[in-house]
Design an enzyme around this catalytic site. Structure first.
Site, PDB file in Angstrom:
ATOM      1  N   ASP A  75      -0.414   5.237  16.091  1.00 19.49           N
ATOM      2  CA  ASP A  75       0.384   4.452  14.804  1.00 19.49           C
ATOM      3  C   ASP A  75       1.478   5.188  14.273  1.00 19.49           C
ATOM      4  O   ASP A  75       1.998   4.984  13.276  1.00 19.49           O
ATOM      5  CB  ASP A  75      -0.710   4.141  13.566  1.00 19.49           C
ATOM      6  CG  ASP A  75      -1.160   5.739  13.145  1.00 19.49           C
ATOM      7  OD1 ASP A  75      -0.758   6.672  13.730  1.00 19.49           O
ATOM      8  OD2 ASP A  75      -1.976   5.735  12.304  1.00 19.49           O
ATOM      9  N   ASN A 129     -15.022  13.237  23.077  1.00 22.28           N
ATOM     10  CA  ASN A 129     -14.214  13.662  21.928  1.00 22.28           C
ATOM     11  C   ASN A 129     -13.670  14.805  22.439  1.00 22.28           C
ATOM     12  O   ASN A 129     -14.355  15.743  22.811  1.00 22.28           O
ATOM     13  CB  ASN A 129     -14.699  13.823  20.440  1.00 22.28           C
ATOM     14  CG  ASN A 129     -13.672  13.926  19.492  1.00 22.28           C
ATOM     15  OD1 ASN A 129     -12.862  13.171  19.585  1.00 22.28           O
ATOM     16  ND2 ASN A 129     -14.221  14.712  18.493  1.00 22.28           N
ATOM     17  N   GLY A 177      -5.582   4.754  17.627  1.00 25.12           N
ATOM     18  CA  GLY A 177      -5.039   5.834  17.244  1.00 25.12           C
ATOM     19  C   GLY A 177      -3.708   6.074  17.162  1.00 25.12           C
ATOM     20  O   GLY A 177      -3.364   6.738  16.146  1.00 25.12           O
ATOM     21  N   SER A 235      -6.035  11.251  17.095  1.00 29.14           N
ATOM     22  CA  SER A 235      -4.563  11.638  16.745  1.00 29.14           C
ATOM     23  C   SER A 235      -4.030  12.290  17.913  1.00 29.14           C
ATOM     24  O   SER A 235      -2.956  13.211  17.758  1.00 29.14           O
ATOM     25  CB  SER A 235      -4.566  12.184  15.506  1.00 29.14           C
ATOM     26  OG  SER A 235      -5.632  13.355  15.541  1.00 29.14           O
ATOM     27  N   LYS A 258       2.879   9.398  19.567  1.00 26.40           N
ATOM     28  CA  LYS A 258       1.469   9.416  19.694  1.00 26.40           C
ATOM     29  C   LYS A 258       1.139   8.559  20.779  1.00 26.40           C
ATOM     30  O   LYS A 258       1.856   7.923  21.252  1.00 26.40           O
ATOM     31  CB  LYS A 258       0.633   8.818  18.422  1.00 26.40           C
ATOM     32  CG  LYS A 258       0.335  10.151  17.396  1.00 26.40           C
ATOM     33  CD  LYS A 258      -0.659   9.313  16.502  1.00 26.40           C
ATOM     34  CE  LYS A 258      -0.748  10.026  15.311  1.00 26.40           C
ATOM     35  NZ  LYS A 258      -1.758   9.433  14.106  1.00 26.40           N
ATOM     36  N   GLN A 296     -12.616   8.370  11.179  1.00 25.38           N
ATOM     37  CA  GLN A 296     -12.336   6.774  11.370  1.00 25.38           C
ATOM     38  C   GLN A 296     -13.446   6.070  12.455  1.00 25.38           C
ATOM     39  O   GLN A 296     -13.771   4.975  12.423  1.00 25.38           O
ATOM     40  CB  GLN A 296     -11.041   6.323  11.868  1.00 25.38           C
ATOM     41  CG  GLN A 296     -10.548   5.092  11.903  1.00 25.38           C
ATOM     42  CD  GLN A 296     -10.541   4.335  10.504  1.00 25.38           C
ATOM     43  OE1 GLN A 296     -10.140   4.803   9.256  1.00 25.38           O
ATOM     44  NE2 GLN A 296     -11.303   3.283  10.510  1.00 25.38           N
ATOM     45  N   GLY A 310      -3.921  -1.665  18.428  1.00 26.31           N
ATOM     46  CA  GLY A 310      -4.099  -1.852  17.067  1.00 26.31           C
ATOM     47  C   GLY A 310      -3.183  -0.898  16.208  1.00 26.31           C
ATOM     48  O   GLY A 310      -3.717   0.333  16.131  1.00 26.31           O
ATOM     49  N   LYS A 315       0.993  -1.191   0.025  1.00 27.34           N
ATOM     50  CA  LYS A 315       0.094   0.003   0.117  1.00 27.34           C
ATOM     51  C   LYS A 315       0.852   1.266   0.024  1.00 27.34           C
ATOM     52  O   LYS A 315       1.714   1.192   0.977  1.00 27.34           O
ATOM     53  CB  LYS A 315      -0.945  -0.108   1.134  1.00 27.34           C
ATOM     54  CG  LYS A 315      -1.684   1.279   1.141  1.00 27.34           C
ATOM     55  CD  LYS A 315      -2.776   1.207   2.267  1.00 27.34           C
ATOM     56  CE  LYS A 315      -2.477   1.857   3.549  1.00 27.34           C
ATOM     57  NZ  LYS A 315      -3.744   2.045   4.523  1.00 27.34           N
TER      58      LYS A 315
HETATM   59  P1  NAD Z   1      -9.525  12.607  12.123  1.00 24.61           P
HETATM   60  O1  NAD Z   1      -8.542  13.589  11.787  1.00 24.61           O
HETATM   61  O2  NAD Z   1     -10.774  12.409  11.342  1.00 24.61           O
HETATM   62  O3  NAD Z   1      -9.909  12.739  13.553  1.00 24.61           O
HETATM   63  C1  NAD Z   1      -9.026  12.799  14.570  1.00 24.61           C
HETATM   64  C2  NAD Z   1      -9.734  12.420  15.997  1.00 24.61           C
HETATM   65  O4  NAD Z   1      -8.561  12.889  17.019  1.00 24.61           O
HETATM   66  C3  NAD Z   1     -10.874  13.391  16.335  1.00 24.61           C
HETATM   67  O5  NAD Z   1     -11.739  12.451  17.130  1.00 24.61           O
HETATM   68  C4  NAD Z   1     -10.133  14.572  17.073  1.00 24.61           C
HETATM   69  O6  NAD Z   1     -11.111  15.115  17.875  1.00 24.61           O
HETATM   70  C5  NAD Z   1      -9.377  13.958  17.941  1.00 24.61           C
HETATM   71  N1  NAD Z   1      -8.004  14.863  18.374  1.00 24.61           N
HETATM   72  C6  NAD Z   1      -7.261  15.566  17.274  1.00 24.61           C
HETATM   73  N2  NAD Z   1      -6.538  16.154  18.181  1.00 24.61           N
HETATM   74  C7  NAD Z   1      -6.514  15.770  19.314  1.00 24.61           C
HETATM   75  C8  NAD Z   1      -5.891  15.889  20.393  1.00 24.61           C
HETATM   76  N3  NAD Z   1      -4.887  16.862  20.824  1.00 24.61           N
HETATM   77  N4  NAD Z   1      -6.328  15.171  21.698  1.00 24.61           N
HETATM   78  C9  NAD Z   1      -7.264  14.355  21.781  1.00 24.61           C
HETATM   79  N5  NAD Z   1      -8.082  14.032  20.440  1.00 24.61           N
HETATM   80  C10 NAD Z   1      -7.667  14.855  19.744  1.00 24.61           C
HETATM   81  O7  NAD Z   1      -8.617  11.202  11.877  1.00 24.61           O
HETATM   82  P2  NAD Z   1      -9.256   9.628  11.970  1.00 24.61           P
HETATM   83  O8  NAD Z   1      -9.076   9.453  10.391  1.00 24.61           O
HETATM   84  O9  NAD Z   1     -10.396   9.405  12.548  1.00 24.61           O
HETATM   85  O10 NAD Z   1      -7.822   8.755  12.510  1.00 24.61           O
HETATM   86  C11 NAD Z   1      -7.978   9.071  13.972  1.00 24.61           C
HETATM   87  C12 NAD Z   1      -6.452   8.295  14.199  1.00 24.61           C
HETATM   88  O11 NAD Z   1      -6.309   6.932  13.868  1.00 24.61           O
HETATM   89  C13 NAD Z   1      -5.516   9.117  13.827  1.00 24.61           C
HETATM   90  O12 NAD Z   1      -4.415   9.223  14.389  1.00 24.61           O
HETATM   91  C14 NAD Z   1      -4.946   8.054  12.489  1.00 24.61           C
HETATM   92  O13 NAD Z   1      -3.521   8.165  12.546  1.00 24.61           O
HETATM   93  C15 NAD Z   1      -5.271   6.708  13.353  1.00 24.61           C
HETATM   94  N6  NAD Z   1      -5.319   5.640  12.386  1.00 24.61           N
HETATM   95  C16 NAD Z   1      -5.027   4.503  12.864  1.00 24.61           C
HETATM   96  C17 NAD Z   1      -4.841   3.258  12.163  1.00 24.61           C
HETATM   97  C18 NAD Z   1      -4.566   2.015  12.599  1.00 24.61           C
HETATM   98  O14 NAD Z   1      -4.614   1.049  11.705  1.00 24.61           O
HETATM   99  N7  NAD Z   1      -4.171   1.857  13.754  1.00 24.61           N
HETATM  100  C19 NAD Z   1      -5.655   3.382  10.944  1.00 24.61           C
HETATM  101  C20 NAD Z   1      -6.260   4.666  10.520  1.00 24.61           C
HETATM  102  C21 NAD Z   1      -5.890   5.803  11.224  1.00 24.61           C
END
Ligand code: NAD
Length: 332
Positions: free
Chosen positions: A233, A170, A231, A210, A237, A149, A303, A78
């Site tokens: 990853d 949130n 979250g 994030s 973080k 997500q 995860g 990917k």
């Molecule tokens: P998004 O930008 O749509 O949402 C971000 C989320 O994080 C929101 O709920 C926001 O309110 C919150 N947030 C932002 N800054 C913050 C802070 N300082 N303190 C607390 N919360 C905060 O992103 P998304 O697509 O929903 O992805 C969320 C996270 O999941 C990202 O960190 C992304 O990298 C991670 N992710 C992980 C995987 C995995 O396989 N583990 C896959 C996809 C995404």
């Protein structure tokens, strides 16, 4: 297999984002992700080292995740990343494409849109952890995060247990109604709560933010909870108190990522847990290691998101699209 041989003669299949959305169901994603976690634990599937670079253009982060699943005969990568300016161009900031190769010949096999599939495979990951680790009588689902997500995580999670309610916290409260709307659609009462209340009420928690600092205190989590930390990853973080990893039995998708870029990175760096105390969830799926041992144990799934998950769901999407006549083809 005969289908794939037939399609090879048609050339390289192309499966668009739109087709992925139409054909890729949560059940298929769950099965694909569960199988690849099992193969990883048996060492019949390997993730290759991840490349992720700031390219010095458009503030973009670009990279590759690749691997080979010998059980599923899936080889590929990917590629994509994060382009923060895309939103102004009416595009998603996260962009990715999956490229699949024939493991017998190395020939290019399929190009599959990776954006929707990333969301689906990530949701399947926490769902697999709930299926194998949460208490059977879990009733309240706690969601920490309400971004893009989170709605995918919620939809996949509620298929694993008879949840009666969703509670959510949130960082950006204005996003909560998006998640509340999904809970309503699923017929589940939804309550916006403080983090402490979330810990007190939830039997299963998914964190999908994030954040770069602990949002959840170890003392807020009640005995018997299953928490899927999704979250974290990237190095730096963090979503939960590192102490929680000493109170919980810790599981992960992949050990190497868990201790370097996953939620366990902090507890391991602080020396309060050891790598050997973390169990790959594939071992639980395979029956090689126990999962939850009591109704009072706290289980934590780290995860981190591995390339093989992407390849697993993309391979299923390509097979479905080819079988249903929804793929297009070209020859190189
Ligand atoms: P998004 O930008 O749509 O949402 C971000 C989320 O994080 C929101 O709920 C926001 O309110 C919150 N947030 C932002 N800054 C913050 C802070 N300082 N303190 C607390 N919360 C905060 O992103 P998304 O697509 O929903 O992805 C969320 C996270 O999941 C990202 O960190 C992304 O990298 C991670 N992710 C992980 C995987 C995995 O396989 N583990 C896959 C996809 C995404």
């Amino acid at each position: 297999m005969s289908n794939s041989n037939q399609n090879n003669s048609k050339g390289v299949s192309v499966v668009s984002e739109e087709v992925c959305q139409q054909i890729m169901g949560r059940t298929e994603a769950f099965t694909a992700v569960e199988s690849v976690f099992a193969a990883m634990a048996k060492n019949t599937a390997y993730n290759f080292p991840v490349i992720r670079e700031a390219i010095g253009h458009a503030d973009a982060l670009y990279g590759f995740k690749s691997g080979f699943d010998r059980d599923g005969m899936v080889l590929g990568l990917k590629s994509g990343g994060y382009w923060p300016g895309n939103i102004q161009k009416d595009l998603t900031n996260h962009q990715s494409t999956v490229i699949l190769f024939d493991p017998d010949t190395g020939k290019l096999k399929s190009l599959v849109g990776g954006n929707y599939l990333t969301a689906v495979r990530t949701a399947a990951s926490s769902a697999v952890s709930i299926a194998h680790l949460a208490r059977k009588d879990a009733k309240v689902l706690g969601m920490v995060g309400a971004g893009h997500q989170s709605t995918f995580q919620l939809r996949a999670a509620v298929e694993q247990r008879n949840f009666e309610k969703v509670v959510c916290w949130n960082f950006h409260p204005e996003q909560i109604p998006n998640l509340a709307a999904v809970a309503e659609e699923l017929g589940l009462p939804f309550e916006s709560v403080t983090r402490e209340e979330l810990g007190a009420q939830a039997d299963v928690i998914i964190t999908i933010t994030s954040a770069f600092e602990a949002l959840i205190d170890a003392d807020w989590i009640k005995p018997g909870t299953h928490i899927a930390c999704m979250g974290t990853d990237t190095k730096g973080k963090q979503e939960v108190d590192a102490k929680l990893l000493t109170k919980a039995t810790v599981f992960t998708d992949e050990l190497a990522q868990s201790i370097s870029i996953g939620e366990a990175q902090h507890a391991v760096a602080q020396g309060i847990i050891k790598e050997s105390e973390i169990t790959p969830i594939g071992d639980v799926i395979n029956g090689a290691k126990p999962g939850r041992s009591s109704d009072t144990e706290i289980t934590l799934f780290d995860g981190t998101g591995v390339g093989l998950q992407d390849l697993a769901v993309a391979s299923v999407a390509a097979e479905l699209a080819e079988a249903k006549g929804q793929a297009t083809y070209f020859n190189l």
